[in-house]
Design an enzyme around this catalytic site. Sequence first.
Site, short mmCIF file in Angstrom:
data_model
loop_
_atom_site.label_atom_id
_atom_site.label_comp_id
_atom_site.label_asym_id
_atom_site.label_seq_id
_atom_site.Cartn_x
_atom_site.Cartn_y
_atom_site.Cartn_z
N LYS A 171 3.58 73.27 -40.84
CA LYS A 171 4.71 74.16 -40.52
C LYS A 171 6.05 73.40 -40.47
O LYS A 171 6.07 72.16 -40.42
CB LYS A 171 4.42 74.85 -39.19
CG LYS A 171 3.22 75.80 -39.26
CD LYS A 171 3.01 76.53 -37.93
CE LYS A 171 1.86 77.53 -38.02
NZ LYS A 171 1.68 78.28 -36.75
N TYR B 122 2.11 87.05 -42.42
CA TYR B 122 1.79 87.27 -41.00
C TYR B 122 1.74 88.75 -40.64
O TYR B 122 1.86 89.09 -39.45
CB TYR B 122 2.78 86.53 -40.11
CG TYR B 122 2.49 85.04 -40.00
CD1 TYR B 122 1.34 84.58 -39.36
CD2 TYR B 122 3.37 84.10 -40.51
CE1 TYR B 122 1.07 83.22 -39.24
CE2 TYR B 122 3.10 82.73 -40.39
CZ TYR B 122 1.95 82.30 -39.76
OH TYR B 122 1.67 80.97 -39.63
N PHE C 92 5.94 88.20 -30.69
CA PHE C 92 6.46 86.96 -31.26
C PHE C 92 6.67 87.03 -32.78
O PHE C 92 7.09 86.05 -33.39
CB PHE C 92 5.53 85.79 -30.92
CG PHE C 92 4.10 85.95 -31.39
CD1 PHE C 92 3.73 85.70 -32.70
CD2 PHE C 92 3.10 86.33 -30.48
CE1 PHE C 92 2.42 85.83 -33.13
CE2 PHE C 92 1.77 86.46 -30.90
CZ PHE C 92 1.44 86.22 -32.23
N ARG D 40 -10.09 74.45 -37.87
CA ARG D 40 -9.63 74.99 -36.58
C ARG D 40 -9.92 74.00 -35.45
O ARG D 40 -9.13 73.86 -34.52
CB ARG D 40 -10.33 76.32 -36.28
CG ARG D 40 -10.05 77.45 -37.26
CD ARG D 40 -8.71 78.08 -37.13
NE ARG D 40 -8.41 78.58 -35.82
CZ ARG D 40 -7.36 79.37 -35.54
NH1 ARG D 40 -6.52 79.76 -36.51
NH2 ARG D 40 -7.13 79.77 -34.33
N THR E 100 -4.12 77.26 -30.14
CA THR E 100 -2.78 77.73 -30.54
C THR E 100 -1.70 77.13 -29.64
O THR E 100 -0.66 76.66 -30.13
CB THR E 100 -2.73 79.27 -30.45
OG1 THR E 100 -3.82 79.82 -31.18
CG2 THR E 100 -1.41 79.80 -31.00
N ARG F 232 -2.67 69.71 -32.70
CA ARG F 232 -1.69 70.41 -31.88
C ARG F 232 -1.45 69.69 -30.54
O ARG F 232 -0.33 69.66 -30.06
CB ARG F 232 -2.13 71.86 -31.68
CG ARG F 232 -1.83 72.71 -32.94
CD ARG F 232 -2.54 74.03 -32.90
NE ARG F 232 -1.99 74.99 -33.87
CZ ARG F 232 -2.57 76.16 -34.14
NH1 ARG F 232 -3.69 76.51 -33.53
NH2 ARG F 232 -2.02 76.97 -35.02
N ASN G 42 3.86 74.91 -33.56
CA ASN G 42 2.59 74.21 -33.30
C ASN G 42 2.02 73.52 -34.54
O ASN G 42 0.81 73.30 -34.64
CB ASN G 42 1.59 75.17 -32.65
CG ASN G 42 1.28 76.37 -33.52
OD1 ASN G 42 1.76 76.46 -34.65
ND2 ASN G 42 0.47 77.28 -33.01
N HIS H 224 -1.11 75.73 -39.47
CA HIS H 224 -1.84 77.00 -39.56
C HIS H 224 -3.21 76.70 -40.16
O HIS H 224 -3.34 75.82 -41.01
CB HIS H 224 -1.10 77.98 -40.49
CG HIS H 224 -1.95 79.16 -40.89
ND1 HIS H 224 -2.06 80.28 -40.12
CD2 HIS H 224 -2.79 79.35 -41.96
CE1 HIS H 224 -2.91 81.13 -40.71
NE2 HIS H 224 -3.36 80.58 -41.81
N GLU I 81 -5.92 84.41 -47.87
CA GLU I 81 -4.75 83.55 -47.69
C GLU I 81 -4.62 82.53 -48.83
O GLU I 81 -3.51 82.19 -49.23
CB GLU I 81 -4.86 82.82 -46.34
CG GLU I 81 -4.72 83.76 -45.16
CD GLU I 81 -4.83 83.06 -43.81
OE1 GLU I 81 -4.68 83.75 -42.80
OE2 GLU I 81 -5.07 81.83 -43.78
P1 ADP Z 1 -3.36 80.53 -34.67
O1 ADP Z 1 -2.25 79.94 -35.52
O2 ADP Z 1 -3.93 79.53 -33.72
O3 ADP Z 1 -4.41 81.24 -35.49
P2 ADP Z 1 -2.32 83.17 -34.00
O4 ADP Z 1 -2.91 83.63 -35.30
O5 ADP Z 1 -2.67 83.94 -32.77
O6 ADP Z 1 -2.65 81.63 -33.73
O7 ADP Z 1 -0.74 83.19 -34.10
C1 ADP Z 1 -0.09 82.83 -35.30
C2 ADP Z 1 1.07 81.93 -34.95
O8 ADP Z 1 2.04 82.67 -34.20
C3 ADP Z 1 0.74 80.74 -34.03
O9 ADP Z 1 0.20 79.64 -34.72
C4 ADP Z 1 2.10 80.42 -33.44
O10 ADP Z 1 2.94 79.72 -34.37
C5 ADP Z 1 2.66 81.83 -33.23
N1 ADP Z 1 2.34 82.36 -31.90
C6 ADP Z 1 1.14 82.80 -31.45
N2 ADP Z 1 1.19 83.20 -30.17
C7 ADP Z 1 2.48 83.04 -29.79
C8 ADP Z 1 3.21 83.28 -28.58
N3 ADP Z 1 2.60 83.79 -27.48
N4 ADP Z 1 4.53 82.97 -28.55
C9 ADP Z 1 5.15 82.46 -29.63
N5 ADP Z 1 4.54 82.21 -30.80
C10 ADP Z 1 3.22 82.49 -30.89
MG MG Z 2 -4.20 82.90 -36.70
#
Ligand code: ADP
Ligand code: MG
Length: 140
Positions: free
Chosen positions: A11, A51, A59, A87, A93, A104, A114, A117, A128
């Site tokens: 990212k 997304y 968010f 993962r 996350t 992370r 973070n 992805h 994807e």
């Molecule tokens: P992951 O990337 O671990 O699969 P998610 O799919 O739930 O997590 O979320 C996608 C992305 O959105 C996260 O990697 C992060 O960049 C952002 N994100 C998720 N939850 C939050 C939150 N509570 N506040 C801000 N950004 C968030």
């Molecule tokens: Mg995700």
Amino acid sequence: MAIERTLSIIKPDATARNITGKIIGRLEGAGLRVVAQKRVRWSKERAESFYEVHKDRPFYNDLVQFMTSGPIVVQVLEGEEAVAKNRSVMGATNPEDAAAGTIRADFAENIERNSVHGSDSVENAATEIAFNFEDGEIIG
Ligand code: ADP
Ligand code: MG
């Protein structure tokens, strides 16, 4: 055990800090192989589409803004149980919850910024990967 492919993204927070090599080293060190890779910058429309599953989350708009704020590295990783393995190497996350030694835990700035992805299922990985790469760009 099955050989799988998964989509990985480095990212904008990580490209800005010039740590793409460190992150790829973690992935390769875990036994994942990069079989496709490119550095791109997404349009707002492209980030919104990628997304879309999160479009009702609070968010979402900030996430789209962040993911379009600079270059990203999109890559296809291949290996045994690649979806779960990626993962696992990524960590949770929220970096505050991420296990020690994960990408992370070591590199993320916060829950949004973070660093990486990773697809969350084999089915989503296929979607994807197709969103980001032509078949001919994946060289196994
Ligand atoms: P992951 O990337 O671990 O699969 P998610 O799919 O739930 O997590 O979320 C996608 C992305 O959105 C996260 O990697 C992060 O960049 C952002 N994100 C998720 N939850 C939050 C939150 N509570 N506040 C801000 N950004 C968030
Ligand atoms: Mg995700």
